[in-house]
Design a protein around this motif. Structure first.
Motif, mmCIF file in Angstrom:
data_model
loop_
_atom_site.group_PDB
_atom_site.id
_atom_site.type_symbol
_atom_site.label_atom_id
_atom_site.label_comp_id
_atom_site.label_asym_id
_atom_site.label_seq_id
_atom_site.Cartn_x
_atom_site.Cartn_y
_atom_site.Cartn_z
ATOM 1 N N LEU A 1 -6.602 0.389 3.245
ATOM 2 C CA LEU A 1 -6.694 0.573 1.792
ATOM 3 C C LEU A 1 -5.306 0.682 1.168
ATOM 4 C CD1 LEU A 1 -9.703 3.046 1.549
ATOM 5 C CD2 LEU A 1 -9.660 0.646 0.869
ATOM 6 N N ASP A 2 -4.395 1.396 1.822
ATOM 7 C CA ASP A 2 -3.031 1.506 1.305
ATOM 8 C C ASP A 2 -2.329 0.145 1.315
ATOM 9 O OD1 ASP A 2 -3.210 4.177 0.723
ATOM 10 O OD2 ASP A 2 -2.193 4.862 2.542
ATOM 11 N N ALA A 3 -2.506 -0.600 2.404
ATOM 12 C CA ALA A 3 -1.906 -1.934 2.478
ATOM 13 C C ALA A 3 -2.505 -2.860 1.422
ATOM 14 C CB ALA A 3 -2.108 -2.525 3.872
ATOM 15 N N THR A 4 -3.795 -2.727 1.185
ATOM 16 C CA THR A 4 -4.469 -3.568 0.189
ATOM 17 C C THR A 4 -3.948 -3.317 -1.214
ATOM 18 O OG1 THR A 4 -6.487 -3.687 1.526
ATOM 19 C CG2 THR A 4 -6.701 -4.174 -0.820
ATOM 20 N N LYS A 5 -3.713 -2.055 -1.558
ATOM 21 C CA LYS A 5 -3.216 -1.796 -2.907
ATOM 22 C C LYS A 5 -1.798 -2.343 -3.080
ATOM 23 C CE LYS A 5 -1.761 3.062 -2.137
ATOM 24 N NZ LYS A 5 -2.098 4.482 -2.428
ATOM 25 N N GLY A 6 -1.008 -2.353 -2.014
ATOM 26 C CA GLY A 6 0.311 -2.973 -2.084
ATOM 27 C C GLY A 6 0.212 -4.471 -2.263
ATOM 28 N N PHE A 7 -0.712 -5.097 -1.523
ATOM 29 C CA PHE A 7 -0.898 -6.546 -1.622
ATOM 30 C C PHE A 7 -1.387 -6.936 -3.016
ATOM 31 C CE2 PHE A 7 -3.414 -10.403 -1.377
ATOM 32 C CZ PHE A 7 -2.574 -11.256 -0.686
ATOM 33 N N VAL A 8 -2.367 -6.225 -3.528
ATOM 34 C CA VAL A 8 -2.932 -6.559 -4.843
ATOM 35 C C VAL A 8 -1.901 -6.389 -5.948
ATOM 36 C CG1 VAL A 8 -4.655 -5.897 -6.572
ATOM 37 C CG2 VAL A 8 -5.299 -6.033 -4.162
ATOM 38 N N ALA A 9 -1.152 -5.291 -5.905
ATOM 39 C CA ALA A 9 -0.140 -5.043 -6.937
ATOM 40 C C ALA A 9 0.923 -6.136 -6.949
ATOM 41 C CB ALA A 9 0.508 -3.681 -6.717
ATOM 42 N N THR A 10 1.245 -6.653 -5.763
ATOM 43 C CA THR A 10 2.271 -7.688 -5.651
ATOM 44 C C THR A 10 1.728 -9.073 -5.982
ATOM 45 O OG1 THR A 10 3.288 -6.391 -3.873
ATOM 46 C CG2 THR A 10 4.015 -8.675 -4.114
ATOM 47 N N ALA A 11 0.537 -9.379 -5.491
ATOM 48 C CA ALA A 11 -0.030 -10.719 -5.654
ATOM 49 C C ALA A 11 -0.632 -10.955 -7.033
ATOM 50 C CB ALA A 11 -1.096 -10.962 -4.582
#
Length: 215
Positions: A74-84
């Protein structure tokens, strides 16, 4: 082929409103304290358990493998979404003037939000999982090298903190070899490495003293 153009983009490019929107959204997304939420679901106060750090590693120690891995994802996903998000916003009818530069803004904002979350009195984790997720959106080759080194160091020493620090140090080095230099990838990975190392300063102190906990 990288998702974004590797050329350095000036912070003066693009609409000021776009920058504010992406930074604000990235911060709020990064600030979602999944470690705290998951630990509470397990009946644990993550600030009083283990190392007291609201991150995936401490959740795994305190609540078990499933809870810890879920938190990491979940933490990695929020980083990916914020960037992408800025890169693919046009698919949702949102047209940013400079999505390439805004991807970096989203990543940095998510890391700041995770590390200093407004939802938990500006406390937070060390930002490793968020960084990994975000970098997969813009420089996946470099982060794969970093993750490989993380795995090697972790299984050789069983220190999560040491593995994370080595991964952070590897990012700007890998970027300098993989992408044109000087390049935005190298600058952002160097900044991220500094932030991760600073956030691990207490771990570094314990590693030097030989009191750091092995996983």
């Amino acid at each position: 082929m990288n998702i974004i153009d590797c050329t350095f983009v000036s912070a003066t490019d693009g609409s000021f409103i776009d920058w504010i929107v992406v930074a604000f959204a990235g911060y709020l997304l990064g600030a979602i304290p999944f470690a705290v939420i998951i630990a509470r679901m397990c009946g644990v106060d993550i600030f009083k358990a283990g190392s007291g750090n609201p991150g995936a590693t401490n959740v795994k120690r305190s609540c078990g493998k499933l809870a810890g891995n879920t938190c990491f994802i979940l933490d990695a996903t929020k980083g990916f979404v914020a960037t992408a998000f800025p890169l693919f916003a046009s698919a949702f009818g949102i047209n940013f003037e400079n999505p390439q530069a805004l991807a970096y803004v989203g990543l940095v904002s998510a890391i700041v939000g995770h590390s200093f979350s407004v939802f938990i009195k500006f406390r937070g984790g060390k930002g490793v999982a968020v960084t990994i997720g975000g970098l997969f959106a813009i420089m996946w080759e470099a982060i794969l090298i970093g993750l490989l080194l993380w795995v090697v160091v972790f299984y050789a020493t069983r220190y999560v903190s040491l593995a994370s620090i080595v991964m952070a140090l590897a990012l700007p080095v890998a970027s300098a070899f993989l992408y044109p230099f000087p390049d935005a990838h190298t600058y952002i990975s160097l900044a991220i490495a500094i932030v991760i190392i600073v956030r691990h300063r207490s771990n570094i102190s314990r590693l030097i003293k030989g009191t750091e906990n092995r996983f």
